[in-house]
Design a protein around this motif. Structure first.
Motif, PDB file in Angstrom:
ATOM      1  N   PRO A 132      52.518   7.617  27.114  1.00 23.63           N
ATOM      2  CA  PRO A 132      53.152   6.293  27.045  1.00 23.63           C
ATOM      3  C   PRO A 132      52.497   5.357  26.042  1.00 23.63           C
ATOM      4  N   VAL A 133      51.167   5.443  25.917  1.00 23.35           N
ATOM      5  CA  VAL A 133      50.473   4.589  24.957  1.00 23.35           C
ATOM      6  C   VAL A 133      50.872   4.957  23.529  1.00 23.35           C
ATOM      7  N   ALA A 134      51.013   6.256  23.267  1.00 31.22           N
ATOM      8  CA  ALA A 134      51.423   6.697  21.930  1.00 31.22           C
ATOM      9  C   ALA A 134      52.829   6.208  21.604  1.00 31.22           C
ATOM     10  N   MET A 135      53.727   6.291  22.570  1.00 27.54           N
ATOM     11  CA  MET A 135      55.097   5.816  22.336  1.00 27.54           C
ATOM     12  C   MET A 135      55.115   4.309  22.097  1.00 27.54           C
ATOM     13  N   ALA A 136      54.339   3.570  22.870  1.00 26.95           N
ATOM     14  CA  ALA A 136      54.260   2.120  22.678  1.00 26.95           C
ATOM     15  C   ALA A 136      53.680   1.786  21.313  1.00 26.95           C
ATOM     16  N   THR A 137      52.690   2.554  20.892  1.00 22.10           N
ATOM     17  CA  THR A 137      52.089   2.335  19.570  1.00 22.10           C
ATOM     18  C   THR A 137      53.098   2.569  18.462  1.00 22.10           C
ATOM     19  N   ALA A 138      53.908   3.609  18.612  1.00 25.95           N
ATOM     20  CA  ALA A 138      54.924   3.903  17.593  1.00 25.95           C
ATOM     21  C   ALA A 138      55.916   2.755  17.466  1.00 25.95           C
ATOM     22  N   ARG A 139      56.349   2.216  18.596  1.00 25.18           N
ATOM     23  CA  ARG A 139      57.326   1.124  18.534  1.00 25.18           C
ATOM     24  C   ARG A 139      56.693  -0.131  17.937  1.00 25.18           C
ATOM     25  N   ALA A 140      55.466  -0.408  18.293  1.00 27.40           N
ATOM     26  CA  ALA A 140      54.791  -1.573  17.729  1.00 27.40           C
ATOM     27  C   ALA A 140      54.607  -1.422  16.222  1.00 27.40           C
ATOM     28  N   LEU A 141      54.235  -0.223  15.776  1.00 26.87           N
ATOM     29  CA  LEU A 141      54.075   0.022  14.341  1.00 26.87           C
ATOM     30  C   LEU A 141      55.397  -0.134  13.607  1.00 26.87           C
ATOM     31  N   ASP A 142      56.487   0.204  14.268  1.00 25.21           N
ATOM     32  CA  ASP A 142      57.790   0.071  13.622  1.00 25.21           C
ATOM     33  C   ASP A 142      58.102  -1.393  13.332  1.00 25.21           C
TER      34      ASP A 142
END
Length: 352
Positions: A132-142
């Motif tokens: 979940p942290v990786a997915m959240a990081t991806a969205r934030a980076l987007d």
């Protein structure tokens, strides 16, 4: 390509979820006080490619698990060959990075770790506590990608990226039990997170003007006074302070020159930008909270899947609220207009 094959690829790529992507870059541009430009469009194209690469790679990596739990998915049902899905993921990743490079070095600097995060999530982290942290990081980076591409600056976009990442974290935690159901704690935590984010969205960041003038950035509040002084000097007239009053005598200020300044709190409470932000925050809460509440009462697979779908759809009003909160009302309305399109296509193809 036949109609059935086209539908299989639409299911694989979860096309209705694409409508949640452009708002990342647009709200990122709004967060740094910039209007969208051609580089913002390149960032949107890059985001779309990387998002779809993640979708194809996700099903390729989960094809054995889906064969047991969701045999109707395109890969286990044989409608899309696994090699084709993997090739699409590689091609889309390359296209996303190429578009980011066209937008400039700052955009590529963000897009590269974004692509790496997507691949790491699908191939290694998805079923770990870090998923979940990786997915959240991806969205934030987007979201940060939109800021980097538009202006080359990213620091001002970090608070908005953190809020969007927090929402994504909550949705991803719920999605981990969508095929089997499970504890009501995950949807309850997501419901609490939604309430907290809605409250934070209603508060305008400190120092941000309630109504940004056209063409003015967040720091241009004094621009009008500066320009007025400059015009008075160029026209040969002197400012009022250059005309001293007679000794011992005060000159009353003319009535037409007096300005009545309302309290700042009243202005910010009733400004159109504040009202738009509040309305979009309420829309975000309403979109996500109801399915989360139902899944909390009954965390069965069908209701959990609806909760995940509601969380994904709520991403659009969240992005719009973030843009309105940054003072970009037109951008917020543009993002909000994507929600009806997402719902319309979501009736034909599932977003989960």
């Amino acid at each position: 390509m036949s109609r059935s094959r086209s539908r299989a690829w639409a299911e694989l790529l979860r096309l209705p979820a694409l409508f949640t992507v452009p708002g990342d870059a647009l709200s990122g541009a709004a967060a740094v006080g910039a209007r969208p430009n051609s580089r913002t469009l390149l960032a949107i194209g890059s985001s779309l490619c990387l998002y779809e690469a993640g979708m194809a790679l996700n099903d390729w990596a989960d094809r054995a698990e889906d064969a047991a739990e969701r045999p109707h998915r395109p890969l286990p049902s044989g409608r899309v060959h696994p090699a084709a899905a993997f090739t699409a993921a590689c091609a889309l990743t390359g296209a996303g990075l190429a578009l980011a490079a066209r937008a400039g070095r700052p955009a590529l600097t963000v897009a590269a770790p974004l692509a790496a995060t997507v691949w790491a999530y699908d191939l290694a982290l998805k079923h770990t506590p870090c998923g979940p942290v990786a997915m959240a990081t991806a969205r934030a980076l987007d979201l940060v990608l939109g800021a980097a591409a538009t202006t080359g600056r990213t620091r001002a976009a970090l608070p908005s990226a953190a809020l969007l990442g927090t929402h994504t974290l909550a949705v991803t935690v719920v999605s981990r039990q969508e095929t089997k159901g499970g504890s009501p704690l995950a949807p309850l935590a997501a419901l609490t997170t939604t309430a907290l984010l809605s409250r934070l969205l209603a508060h305008r960041p400190t120092g941000l003007p309630s109504d940004r003038p056209s063409g003015a950035g967040p720091g241009d509040a004094d621009g009008v006074a500066t320009a007025t002084s400059r015009r008075s000097v160029m026209s040969g007239s002197l400012p009022a302070i250059a005309e001293p009053a007679a000794a011992g005598r005060e000159r009353p200020e003319p009535a037409h020159a007096r300005r009545i300044t309302p309290p700042r709190s009243a202005d910010s409470a009733w400004s159109p930008g504040r009202a738009l932000t509040t309305a979009l925050a309420a829309t975000y809460a309403a979109t996500a909270a109801r399915p989360y509440f139902h899944a909390t009462l009954n965390p069965s697979p069908p209701l959990t899947q609806r909760a995940v779908g509601g969380g994904i759809r709520a991403t659009i009003p969240l992005q719009a609220a973030l843009s309105a909160r940054s003072g970009a009302g037109l951008t917020a309305l543009l993002i909000a207009g994507l929600a009806p399109l997402g719902r319309r296509f979501g009736r034909k193809v599932s977003v989960t």
